[in-house]
Enzyme design. Structure first.
Site, short mmCIF file in Angstrom:
data_model
loop_
_atom_site.label_atom_id
_atom_site.label_comp_id
_atom_site.label_asym_id
_atom_site.label_seq_id
_atom_site.Cartn_x
_atom_site.Cartn_y
_atom_site.Cartn_z
N HIS A 270 -7.15 7.66 -0.61
CA HIS A 270 -6.66 7.69 0.78
C HIS A 270 -6.20 9.09 1.16
O HIS A 270 -6.47 9.57 2.27
CB HIS A 270 -5.49 6.72 0.95
CG HIS A 270 -5.90 5.31 1.15
ND1 HIS A 270 -5.40 4.54 2.15
CD2 HIS A 270 -6.75 4.51 0.48
CE1 HIS A 270 -5.92 3.32 2.09
NE2 HIS A 270 -6.75 3.29 1.07
N ASP B 235 -0.73 10.03 1.67
CA ASP B 235 -1.71 10.08 2.76
C ASP B 235 -1.05 10.02 4.13
O ASP B 235 -1.56 10.56 5.10
CB ASP B 235 -2.75 8.99 2.61
CG ASP B 235 -2.18 7.59 2.72
OD1 ASP B 235 -1.12 7.34 2.14
OD2 ASP B 235 -2.80 6.74 3.38
N GLN B 236 0.11 9.38 4.23
CA GLN B 236 0.78 9.25 5.52
C GLN B 236 1.38 10.56 6.00
O GLN B 236 1.59 10.75 7.20
CB GLN B 236 1.86 8.17 5.42
CG GLN B 236 1.27 6.81 5.13
CD GLN B 236 2.34 5.76 4.95
OE1 GLN B 236 3.24 5.65 5.76
NE2 GLN B 236 2.25 5.01 3.87
#
Length: 156
Positions: A111, A88-89
């Site tokens: 996420h 997700d980052q």
């Protein structure tokens, strides 16, 4: 804790160099009682994967070691280069990048699904998620692909 983790990992990955580094905080520097383990593995191509778990009162240390080892193995099994915590980052960077970005990972987390939705709404970048179908893929291997918007900082 580390002994049971190593034993579990060695059942699946026989020829593995293992370096155990134990750390115990000084009593005056530690806050409360507890334990934890972080297991880090580096692939032959330089990908780094990890598994971790925290112990607490009433939880056997072997259970903590097993939890961390299973997390690491789960992330290695999908033959990706991104684990469940990095997926997700990376989405926002993929959306802002110029051209096509791809990452190989395991099953998408909630996420990650949310990050893709939000990034598409904010940037108009286009994402596609497909099952990887090469020789190294398994049923849990996915490719996240994005056609980024090519955002540039005008101050550089």
């Amino acid at each position: 804790m580390s002994t049971i983790a190593v034993r579990l990992i060695r059942k699946e990955i026989k020829d593995l160099y293992i370096n155990i580094q134990s750390l115990q905080e000084k009593k005056d520097e530690a806050f409360g009682n507890g334990s934890g383990i972080i297991i880090i593995a580096e692939s032959s191509t330089g990908c780094i994967f990890a598994g971790s778990a925290l112990g607490k009162k009433g939880v056997y240390v072997d259970k903590v070691g097993i939890e961390a080892a299973e997390m690491l193995l789960r992330n290695i099994r999908h033959n990706g280069c991104v684990d469940e915590f990095l997926q997700d980052q990376l989405i926002i960077f993929m959306a802002l990048a110029n051209g096509t970005s791809r990452i190989r990972t395991g099953p998408l987390t909630l996420h990650t699904q949310t990050a893709i939705h939000v990034a598409e709404q904010l940037t108009k970048a286009k994402f596609t998620v497909t099952k990887a179908e090469d020789d190294n893929a398994n049923s849990d291997t996915y490719i996240i692909e994005c056609q980024g918007i090519g955002m540039a900082n005008p101050n550089f």
